[in-house]
Scaffold this motif. Structure first.
Motif, PDB file in Angstrom:
ATOM      1  N   GLN A  69       0.670  -1.280   0.092  1.00  0.00           N
ATOM      2  CA  GLN A  69      -0.056   0.044   0.132  1.00  0.00           C
ATOM      3  C   GLN A  69       0.892   1.389  -0.064  1.00  0.00           C
ATOM      4  O   GLN A  69       0.355   2.312  -0.409  1.00  0.00           O
ATOM      5  CB  GLN A  69      -1.092   0.017   1.267  1.00  0.00           C
ATOM      6  CG  GLN A  69      -1.880  -1.029   1.287  1.00  0.00           C
ATOM      7  CD  GLN A  69      -2.904  -1.267   2.392  1.00  0.00           C
ATOM      8  OE1 GLN A  69      -3.750  -0.453   2.557  1.00  0.00           O
ATOM      9  NE2 GLN A  69      -2.217  -1.710   3.462  1.00  0.00           N
ATOM     10  N   MET A  70       2.030   1.228   0.427  1.00  0.00           N
ATOM     11  CA  MET A  70       2.887   2.379   0.533  1.00  0.00           C
ATOM     12  C   MET A  70       3.241   2.700  -0.919  1.00  0.00           C
ATOM     13  O   MET A  70       3.403   3.805  -1.205  1.00  0.00           O
ATOM     14  CB  MET A  70       4.000   2.098   1.355  1.00  0.00           C
ATOM     15  CG  MET A  70       4.802   3.216   1.814  1.00  0.00           C
ATOM     16  SD  MET A  70       4.365   4.729   2.222  1.00  0.00           S
ATOM     17  CE  MET A  70       4.216   4.267   3.827  1.00  0.00           C
ATOM     18  N   ILE A  71       3.501   1.703  -1.694  1.00  0.00           N
ATOM     19  CA  ILE A  71       3.679   2.086  -3.230  1.00  0.00           C
ATOM     20  C   ILE A  71       2.615   2.808  -3.761  1.00  0.00           C
ATOM     21  O   ILE A  71       2.876   3.846  -4.613  1.00  0.00           O
ATOM     22  CB  ILE A  71       4.088   0.730  -3.817  1.00  0.00           C
ATOM     23  CG1 ILE A  71       5.314  -0.041  -3.216  1.00  0.00           C
ATOM     24  CG2 ILE A  71       4.333   1.130  -5.459  1.00  0.00           C
ATOM     25  CD1 ILE A  71       5.786  -1.387  -4.084  1.00  0.00           C
ATOM     26  N   TRP A  72       1.380   2.289  -3.610  1.00  0.00           N
ATOM     27  CA  TRP A  72       0.156   2.864  -4.001  1.00  0.00           C
ATOM     28  C   TRP A  72       0.017   4.441  -3.291  1.00  0.00           C
ATOM     29  O   TRP A  72      -0.233   5.485  -4.027  1.00  0.00           O
ATOM     30  CB  TRP A  72      -1.039   1.997  -3.869  1.00  0.00           C
ATOM     31  CG  TRP A  72      -1.222   0.839  -4.554  1.00  0.00           C
ATOM     32  CD1 TRP A  72      -0.961  -0.408  -4.076  1.00  0.00           C
ATOM     33  CD2 TRP A  72      -1.554   0.687  -5.663  1.00  0.00           C
ATOM     34  NE1 TRP A  72      -1.343  -1.318  -4.964  1.00  0.00           N
ATOM     35  CE2 TRP A  72      -1.802  -0.653  -6.002  1.00  0.00           C
ATOM     36  CE3 TRP A  72      -2.052   1.673  -6.745  1.00  0.00           C
ATOM     37  CZ2 TRP A  72      -2.245  -1.104  -7.432  1.00  0.00           C
ATOM     38  CZ3 TRP A  72      -2.701   1.069  -7.903  1.00  0.00           C
ATOM     39  CH2 TRP A  72      -2.715  -0.239  -8.058  1.00  0.00           C
ATOM     40  N   ALA A  73       0.461   4.489  -2.179  1.00  0.00           N
ATOM     41  CA  ALA A  73       0.373   5.808  -1.376  1.00  0.00           C
ATOM     42  C   ALA A  73       1.045   6.704  -2.042  1.00  0.00           C
ATOM     43  O   ALA A  73       0.770   8.077  -2.403  1.00  0.00           O
ATOM     44  CB  ALA A  73       0.760   5.775  -0.086  1.00  0.00           C
ATOM     45  N   VAL A  74       2.243   6.413  -2.409  1.00  0.00           N
ATOM     46  CA  VAL A  74       3.598   7.376  -3.106  1.00  0.00           C
ATOM     47  C   VAL A  74       2.979   7.669  -4.518  1.00  0.00           C
ATOM     48  O   VAL A  74       2.777   8.889  -4.953  1.00  0.00           O
ATOM     49  CB  VAL A  74       4.897   6.783  -3.175  1.00  0.00           C
ATOM     50  CG1 VAL A  74       5.787   7.535  -4.078  1.00  0.00           C
ATOM     51  CG2 VAL A  74       5.320   6.593  -1.752  1.00  0.00           C
ATOM     52  N   ALA A  75       2.375   6.866  -5.145  1.00  0.00           N
ATOM     53  CA  ALA A  75       1.957   7.139  -6.515  1.00  0.00           C
ATOM     54  C   ALA A  75       0.683   7.749  -6.723  1.00  0.00           C
ATOM     55  O   ALA A  75       0.508   8.972  -7.361  1.00  0.00           O
ATOM     56  CB  ALA A  75       1.949   5.488  -7.252  1.00  0.00           C
ATOM     57  N   TYR A  76      -0.263   7.347  -5.754  1.00  0.00           N
ATOM     58  CA  TYR A  76      -1.531   8.309  -5.732  1.00  0.00           C
ATOM     59  C   TYR A  76      -1.185   9.750  -5.399  1.00  0.00           C
ATOM     60  O   TYR A  76      -1.728  10.645  -5.773  1.00  0.00           O
ATOM     61  CB  TYR A  76      -2.398   7.333  -5.010  1.00  0.00           C
ATOM     62  CG  TYR A  76      -3.481   6.460  -5.661  1.00  0.00           C
ATOM     63  CD1 TYR A  76      -3.894   6.728  -6.883  1.00  0.00           C
ATOM     64  CD2 TYR A  76      -3.619   5.382  -5.159  1.00  0.00           C
ATOM     65  CE1 TYR A  76      -4.665   5.735  -7.659  1.00  0.00           C
ATOM     66  CE2 TYR A  76      -4.487   4.460  -5.555  1.00  0.00           C
ATOM     67  CZ  TYR A  76      -4.927   4.511  -7.271  1.00  0.00           C
ATOM     68  OH  TYR A  76      -5.616   3.662  -7.720  1.00  0.00           O
ATOM     69  N   GLY A  77      -0.617   9.704  -4.193  1.00  0.00           N
ATOM     70  CA  GLY A  77      -0.108  10.935  -3.695  1.00  0.00           C
ATOM     71  C   GLY A  77       0.386  12.073  -4.657  1.00  0.00           C
ATOM     72  O   GLY A  77       0.245  13.199  -4.648  1.00  0.00           O
ATOM     73  N   TYR A  78       1.390  11.514  -5.393  1.00  0.00           N
ATOM     74  CA  TYR A  78       2.161  12.196  -6.373  1.00  0.00           C
ATOM     75  C   TYR A  78       1.259  12.568  -7.459  1.00  0.00           C
ATOM     76  O   TYR A  78       1.059  13.890  -7.924  1.00  0.00           O
ATOM     77  CB  TYR A  78       3.300  11.624  -6.853  1.00  0.00           C
ATOM     78  CG  TYR A  78       4.122  12.361  -7.938  1.00  0.00           C
ATOM     79  CD1 TYR A  78       4.903  13.305  -7.531  1.00  0.00           C
ATOM     80  CD2 TYR A  78       3.972  11.869  -9.294  1.00  0.00           C
ATOM     81  CE1 TYR A  78       5.828  13.826  -8.490  1.00  0.00           C
ATOM     82  CE2 TYR A  78       4.607  12.717 -10.364  1.00  0.00           C
ATOM     83  CZ  TYR A  78       5.440  13.475 -10.011  1.00  0.00           C
ATOM     84  OH  TYR A  78       6.254  14.393 -10.811  1.00  0.00           O
TER      85      TYR A  78
END
Length: 324
Positions: A246-255
């Motif tokens: 989920q951290m990968i998704w968080a970084v991608a979505y956040g950006y």
């Protein structure tokens, strides 16, 4: 029959898909959190989730009534579930996604700590050291005294603690309570609490935003069903660490969606927390290292009203196959 390696791979990929769905669920929560109170979001998402829950609750063939065997513990679990949902939704609405996930990833650490007084778990030196390292990771993310802390940070920490406590209570109750009992009372608790508070925070919603509430409900259920499937396919030690994707998704979505760029301290602290959490999972699978396996039994994802505990739902869909 499929080879174990093939099943583990399928289970891992399914778990990754589940975490992607959950991350998208959280993005919608964050989007609505810019305009509405967490209480309002939970109320309407829960309202729209209830028909979905009802279908599965009616599948419970374990027999018995909906009267709890341990009413005190069930009531306490319902309270902690309400606190977890409100706190987590508030955090998603007011913090960058990566920071929110970093603090929610502390749940396995807190579960390990709480398992000692509540479950009588024996935690040996190596797991204690992993917990300590993980908590240092939380401090790296928060950097008290160096970075501005907000109610969002406090909410994320409260969600982590109450989420861990909710998981430990379910583990303590074991098979004494019907899965339907452990699912329906938190739903009722959320309806009562958020419904009572709604008048103080309500803002009129356009139809499109109400539709997004429905998206939250649908994605929460879809992610839960994928999570159940992943644990049916793969060993828990394979499926459980997938939550950290989920951290990968968080970084991608956040950006891409919120112009969020996590600083190096958030990334470093997150890496420390994730590594300590994975180590605890691995230690729990070692023979004699854990009697209750509380972290593995928690099934990874932070439980809220729209993302019900996959182990409980799985017990209703596949009675007699275990899992909490």
């Amino acid at each position: 029959m499929s080879e174990p390696g093939s099943q583990n791979l399928k289970g891992a990929l399914t778990a990754l898909a589940a975490m992607g769905v959950f991350a998208t669920h959280d993005v919608v929560v964050k989007t609505l959190g810019a305009d509405y109170s967490a209480i309002q979001i939970i109320f309407f998402a829960a309202l729209l989730s209830f028909p979905l829950f009802s279908v599965f609750i009616l599948q419970d063939r374990s027999g018995g009534s909906l009267v709890p065997v341990h009413p005190g513990w069930v009531a306490f679990r319902s309270l902690t579930a309400v606190i977890t949902g409100i706190s987590a939704f508030y955090a998603f609405g007011h913090l960058p996604l990566a920071q929110t996930y970093a603090m929610l990833f502390a749940i396995p650490l807190i579960i390990t700590i709480l398992s000692v007084p509540i479950l009588g778990e024996t935690v040996r030196l190596r797991r204690w050291m992993a917990v300590l390292v993980g908590l240092i990771g939380v401090l790296i993310v928060l950097r008290p005294g160096q970075a501005d802390l907000s109610l969002g940070h406090l909410a994320a920490l409260v969600a982590a603690f109450s989420g861990a406590l909710t998981s430990i209570i379910v583990r303590k109750l074991g098979n004494d309570e019907r899965p339907a009992v452990l699912l329906i009372y938190p739903i009722l608790g959320n309806f009562l609490v958020t419904g009572a508070l709604l008048a103080f925070v309500y803002k009129p919603m356009p139809v499109g935003h109400l539709g997004l509430m429905g998206v939250i409900a649908a994605m929460g259920m879809a992610g839960t069903l994928l999570s159940i499937l992943s644990y049916r396919m793969a060993e828990a030690v394979i499926a459980a660490p997938m939550q950290y994707s989920q951290m990968i998704w968080a970084v991608a979505y956040g950006y891409m969606l919120f112009d969020e760029r996590p600083d190096r301290w958030t990334l470093i602290g997150s890496a420390v927390i994730i590594l300590s959490g994975i180590y605890i999972v691995l230690r729990e699978t070692r023979s004699g290292a854990s009697r209750n396996q509380p972290v593995l039994e928690a099934r990874g994802r932070n439980e809220t009203i729209t993302t019900p505990r996959s182990g409980l739902l799985g017990r209703m869909l596949h009675p007699g196959r275990g899992g909490r």
